[in-house]
Design a protein around this motif. Structure first.
Motif, PDB file in Angstrom:
ATOM      1  N   THR A 249     -57.072   0.056  83.742  1.00 52.88           N
ATOM      2  CA  THR A 249     -57.219   1.242  82.903  1.00 52.88           C
ATOM      3  C   THR A 249     -56.221   2.318  83.323  1.00 52.88           C
ATOM      4  N   ALA A 250     -56.137   2.558  84.616  1.00 56.77           N
ATOM      5  CA  ALA A 250     -55.249   3.612  85.119  1.00 56.77           C
ATOM      6  C   ALA A 250     -53.800   3.308  84.764  1.00 56.77           C
ATOM      7  N   THR A 251     -53.399   2.049  84.862  1.00 58.25           N
ATOM      8  CA  THR A 251     -52.018   1.689  84.545  1.00 58.25           C
ATOM      9  C   THR A 251     -51.726   1.914  83.064  1.00 58.25           C
ATOM     10  N   LEU A 252     -52.691   1.502  82.206  1.00 55.29           N
ATOM     11  CA  LEU A 252     -52.473   1.713  80.770  1.00 55.29           C
ATOM     12  C   LEU A 252     -52.332   3.195  80.462  1.00 55.29           C
ATOM     13  N   VAL A 253     -53.186   4.009  81.106  1.00 57.07           N
ATOM     14  CA  VAL A 253     -53.092   5.452  80.898  1.00 57.07           C
ATOM     15  C   VAL A 253     -51.719   5.956  81.358  1.00 57.07           C
ATOM     16  N   ALA A 254     -51.240   5.431  82.497  1.00 58.43           N
ATOM     17  CA  ALA A 254     -49.929   5.840  83.013  1.00 58.43           C
ATOM     18  C   ALA A 254     -48.824   5.494  82.021  1.00 58.43           C
ATOM     19  N   VAL A 255     -48.925   4.306  81.413  1.00 61.47           N
ATOM     20  CA  VAL A 255     -47.903   3.908  80.429  1.00 61.47           C
ATOM     21  C   VAL A 255     -47.920   4.865  79.246  1.00 61.47           C
ATOM     22  N   ILE A 256     -49.120   5.169  78.758  1.00 65.68           N
ATOM     23  CA  ILE A 256     -49.222   6.056  77.594  1.00 65.68           C
ATOM     24  C   ILE A 256     -48.609   7.413  77.921  1.00 65.68           C
ATOM     25  N   GLU A 257     -48.968   7.952  79.094  1.00 72.66           N
ATOM     26  CA  GLU A 257     -48.488   9.294  79.437  1.00 72.66           C
ATOM     27  C   GLU A 257     -46.993   9.296  79.730  1.00 72.66           C
TER      28      GLU A 257
END
Lengths: 532, 512
Positions: A249-257
């Motif tokens: 989840t954290a990685t996906l959020v990082a990609v989005i941001e």
């Protein structure tokens, strides 16, 4: 008014995958979620100070390898751990483990039947073949051109020719896979009950079919869809994100941001704003309105339509069609915090397959009986239990020397035939599961620091998943492929323009985690480019 | 080369309705046929026998559901003595309080339903039209004898094109569905739902909520459409067997009973004949077997002659029969509360609701039986008084969802099951228990043993398969064909599988 190219409702795995795909393509994306932290179904939870684990799911699921590559998750620090194929423990103390290495795995099967060890090679080849045929169809929409007109007719005739061109045996195999029961299908390969139950038990987890129900054979394919087929001749390996689903989840959020997208938590969408029968944006609970060119819903189909719209705005008959979409909760989750390492004396010392999950199962008939109990809305008497101890491979999620244990309990009805799930009944279920675990791992009950029983109703209340159905809609053939989410659709567009479904309620459903989100995003991008 | 001084073009193994039909059809195509039956009588599950002196009944199968007109005419069965005592029987769902439901067959029946249940009658009209449209679409797939599936599929797409938009999508949604879910969505009337559900799953072990039961239902409707609904032959089902046997004899075909085939002879990869249990070798270039795919391929042919991949595709076990039968002699017509005497001779269903059918299926899977079983009842002596002494009757009760391998064993439980059947019927006809003179229960293992057909042959034990073309009848061994349960186009005592196999054989010979 604030405006974005696309708004994604729900920061679950599929919503984040969709948002990441869109953000990487350069669209301005906003993800809205009513909870305090992203993750949705795969959200992490602290059950006692220092003990963290996924609250609702087992937490085994990663993303398909292709999505990981497409989204460049490795560059944002995500690592995967390859786990062996899981182990099944039987009440009589015998066990069957799955190993990636073909020679080891065949030797394991040969403990029960020499013939089955040979049959494994055929089974594996046939499953890989079926997965190879199917995977491309899961990575795009499953549309059947239903419109009138020459082009659509030609496409339909092409489909018929494609089917007809399949070799008769191959066609038969494909039909068998989707129409037979898991038990019947496995019977055509294996003779040992242990071998068959080991495969069937893994396949039945999270589904709403019993191993003797027609059509349940298709579920046997799921682990093979996730593997790249490089499992060295053995059981399909399981890719676990290092750091658990929280890291994913954290990685996906990082990609989005990193690509300019934004997440807003504690922002509950109550309505989709409509204008001229098209979605124009969303309205939040606090009255704020946000405009967007496209609205993607990561919520299940029922919640998407029945709660985000004024029913009068929806096309005639849609409410009825959505209402008939079957969603049934069949799983409960028991989370345990342990102040020591659970030992499984029946398993060989340091059995590596334990990392891929431990299942407690009896017989085919026993599993079917548990399924029958579920259909009669009775609490399970002899549940099917899958256990994962994520802290075995990731020491950061529990205090030193301690462990967290995730147990998915199969065939737990959402409602009971004779009343509500009272606190006593909830505890009784917890006790039953702990007793089963204690039998497999003596001393475990004494090490429990905290216990958490999550029922289907909790899923519905806490994250808004209708009926607590973790598959986002029953995955039977009449609700799969071209019939998912609604008969004759198979895509991500909905009858409301600019409004898309990107949850597993859409094709390919629970077959490949995250794929529905990625496919929906691809559809939105294609339209975006076309419209300029 | 010969047996008893005669040469044969084809040998048919198994003297049940499919074997007989195949032999008769091959005879019509001028082949010299020898039919070998292991038992000492013909007919499989289609037999008439005495249950008491002077009381005769169809002891196993009791209705002709779909003997296609095509077959009746082609084999001139009426010339060979087949008469129907009653044709196009209505189906009545019995109600405990006398509010029986006649399953609508025509506008008049729908109007009658509309009188009491307007909403359900309206839903029925929609449902019926939808089913008819889909049956028309898939029937060619089911019954075409063409070897290739491509023209059939293309035709399906074209036909769908002429109908409303979305027909194809609706079909793709419908086929894998469960009939239970569909009925729940469409109807409210428990009696109607129960009867339709029982209709769809009668004879199988799948409950009404099992995915794919819609395909079963459509398959059944399509089969029914080939015949003239349900009929009762004069003299019971044995009369069908006799007429088929006479049709075989009329084509100079030879029938031997008590001749068990022990293995198939193969020469140079092709079939060369059969060897019977007494060691006689009979030579023929064509062998048609009605014994079922697994029994034929593994037990008679032997795995050595089949490729591994094909052995794998054989069903692991023959489907176990799940239908039991009760035959009763009665000293008068039972008085079904509120049922007109005309309808007494109809096909009567006891399936009060969808849940009852579902529970029966669930219990069957758990090797148990419901206290009040669901059933299909006929009183053939109403239409055919010759079956019983004047004023007396015989009743025939088909019981689906009877576990083959019941908990506790059949010998210990059969009497209780028989009593529960009588008790259940007595709830609808209060004087029933007093009318029973004699009765016996044939358990699924009994039926299997008596009919000689694995699975009993009383219903479609296997799931129907949409057209896999002649591939289902042809085998990888040249000259060996299948026409038994599980071969295209599926079963239900129709003889259709036999005729299809014969037609495919003739077509292939012509092509050569």
């Amino acid at each position: 008014m604030e405006r974005h190219d696309a708004i994604v409702i729900g920061a679950g795995l599929n919503g984040l995958t969709a948002a990441a795909t869109l953000a990487r393509a350069g669209l301005g994306v906003l993800v809205l979620d009513r909870n305090a932290a992203p993750g949705g179904l795969s959200a992490s939870h602290e059950i006692a100070p220092g003990f963290r684990l996924p609250r609702y799911l087992l937490g085994a699921g990663g993303l398909p390898a292709r999505l990981v590559a497409d989204l460049d998750l490795a560059r944002h620090g995500l690592r995967f751990v390859r786990a062996e194929g899981g182990v099944t423990l039987f009440p009589d103390g015998r066990h069957h483990a799955g190993y990636r290495d073909g020679a080891v795995h065949r030797r394991e099967i040969a403990r029960f039947s020499r013939r089955d060890a040979d049959a494994w090679t055929r089974y594996r080849r046939d499953m890989l073949r079926a997965a190879r045929l199917l995977r491309p169809r899961l990575e795009t929409a499953a549309e059947l051109p239903v419109t009138r007109g020459f082009k659509a007719l030609k496409a339909r005739l092409g489909l018929a020719d494609g089917l007809a061109a399949m070799e008769a045996g191959r066609l038969r195999d494909t039909l068998d896979l989707w129409t037979l029961s898991a038990a019947e299908f496995l019977d055509t390969y294996f003779e040992s009950d242990i071998v068959k139950v080991h495969l069937a038990a893994a396949a039945m987890m999270g589904g709403t079919l019993g191993p003797l129900s027609p059509g349940s054979a298709g579920r046997l394919l799921t682990p093979w869809l996730a593997t790249g087929g490089d499992a060295a001749g053995g059981a399909p390996d399981i890719l676990l994100p290092h750091g658990g689903s929280a890291a994913l989840t954290a990685t996906l959020v990082a990609v989005i941001e990193a690509h300019g997208g934004r997440l807003r938590m504690e922002a509950e969408v109550t309505d989709v704003a409509m204008k001229d029968r098209k979605a124009r944006g969303v309205i939040l609970a606090n009255g704020e309105e946000i405009a967007a060119g496209a609205v993607l819903s990561g919520l299940d189909l029922k919640r998407s339509f029945l709660s985000l719209f004024q029913w009068k705005d929806l096309p005639q008959g849609l409410v009825g069609r959505v209402g008939r979409f079957r969603m049934k909760g069949a799983t409960a989750k028991i989370n345990l915090a342990l102040d020591g390492t659970p030992e499984f004396p029946a398993l060989p010392e340091g059995c590596p397959a334990l990392a891929g999950g431990l299942r407690l199962a009896g017989s085919m008939d026993g599993m079917q009986r548990a399924f029958d109990d579920w259909r009669a809305h009775m609490p399970p008497r002899d549940p099917l239990i899958e256990v994962l101890i994520p802290s075995l491979s990731d020491a950061t999620i529990a205090p030193a020397g301690c462990h967290v244990l995730s147990a998915l309990v199969q065939y737990v009805p959402q409602t009971l035939h004779d009343g509500a799930w009272t606190a006593e009944r909830r505890d009784a279920l917890g006790d039953l599961v702990v007793a089963r675990l204690e039998a497999a791992s003596p001393g475990l009950a004494g090490r429990i620091v905290a216990r958490d029983v999550v029922l289907a109703a909790d899923l519905e209340n806490e994250i808004g998943l209708t009926a607590g159905d973790i598959a986002h809609g029953e995955a039977t053939l009449d609700q799969m492929f071209v019939n998912r989410p609604l008969p004759g659709t198979g895509g991500y567009d909905t009858p409301v323009r600019n409004f898309y479904v990107c949850s597993p309620s859409a094709h390919p459903g629970p077959l490949m985690p995250g794929q529905a989100g990625a496919n929906a995003a691809a559809r939105v991008l294609a339209l975006h480019r076309k419209r300029g | 080369m010969a047996w008893g001084g005669r040469k044969f073009d084809a040998i048919v193994i198994g003297g049940d309705h499919n074997g007989l039909a195949a032999a008769a059809c091959l005879g019509r195509a001028s082949l010299r046929v020898l039919l070998l039956e292991a038992g000492d009588r013909l007919g499989g599950a289609a037999v008439t026998a005495e249950i008491l002196p002077e009381y005769e009944a169809s002891t196993m199968a009791h209705l002709v559901e779909a003997l296609p007109r095509r077959i009746e005419r082609h084999l001139k069965l009426s010339k060979h003595g087949l008469r129907h005592a009653a044709r196009d029987l209505p189906t009545v769902a019995l109600d405990r309080d006398g509010g029986h439901l006649v399953l609508p067959r025509n506008r008049k029946d729908v109007a009658a339903l509309a009188g009491t249940r307007p909403a359900d009658a309206a839903a029925w009209r929609v449902f019926d039209a939808r089913m008819k449209a889909h049956v028309a679409l898939i029937a060619p797939l089911l019954f075409d004898d063409t070897a290739s599936i491509q023209p059939a599929l293309r035709r399906l797409v074209w036909r769908a094109e002429w109908r409303a938009a979305g027909t194809l999508a609706d079909l793709l949604h419908l086929l894998p569905q469960s009939i239970g879910d569909l009925l729940d969505a469409e109807f409210e009337y428990p009696l109607l739902k129960g009867a339709l559900a029982l209709d769809a799953v009668l004879g199988s072990v799948d409950g009404p909520y099992a995915p794919g039961t819609m395909l079963r239902y459509l398959h059944r409707l399509a089969l029914r459409g080939l015949g003239r609904g349900y009929s009762i032959p004069a003299g019971g089902l044995g009369a069908v067997t006799d007429a088929l046997a006479a049709a075989v004899a009329a084509q100079r075909g030879e029938i031997r009973t008590g001749a068990r085939v022990s293995r198939l002879l193969v020469e140079g990869g092709a079939i060369a004949g059969v060897e019977t249990a007494d060691g006689t070798a009979i030579i023929a270039p064509l062998v048609v077997s009605s014994l079922g795919r697994r029994a034929t391929m593994l037990d008679l042919l032997g795995a050595a002659h089949i490729e591994t991949a094909q052995v794998r595709r054989l069903p692991a076990t023959a489907p176990a029969g799940s239908v039991a039968k009760v035959n009763l002699a009665l000293d008068g017509l039972p008085d079904f509360r509120g049922l007109s005497s005309v309808l007494c001779g109809a096909r009567l269903l006891i399936a009060p609701s969808l849940d009852d059918v579902d529970r029966a299926a669930t219990l069957c899977a758990q090797r148990d039986i419901a206290a009040e079983p669901v059933m299909e009842i006929t009183i053939p002596s109403i239409a055919d008084p010759a079956l019983a002494p004047a004023g007396h009757h015989v009743m025939s009760v088909l019981l689906p969802f009877m576990p083959h391998d019941i908990e506790g064993g059949w010998p210990a439980r059969s009497e209780a099951v028989l009593q529960s059947v009588i008790r259940t019927i007595a709830q609808y006809a209060p004087d029933f228990a007093d009318r029973v003179i004699a009765g016996d229960l044939l358990t699924p293992p009994d039926i299997e043993a008596k009919s000689g057909i694995p699975g009993g042959g009383l219903g479609p034990a296997e799931r129907p398969c949409l057209h896999a073309g002649a591939a289902r009848q042809a085998t990888p061994v040249p000259g060996l064909w299948l026409c038994g349960p599980g071969s295209h186009p599926g079963d239900g005592a129709t003889g259709l599988a036999g005729c299809s196999a014969a037609a495919a054989i003739v077509a292939e010979r012509r092509a050569r």
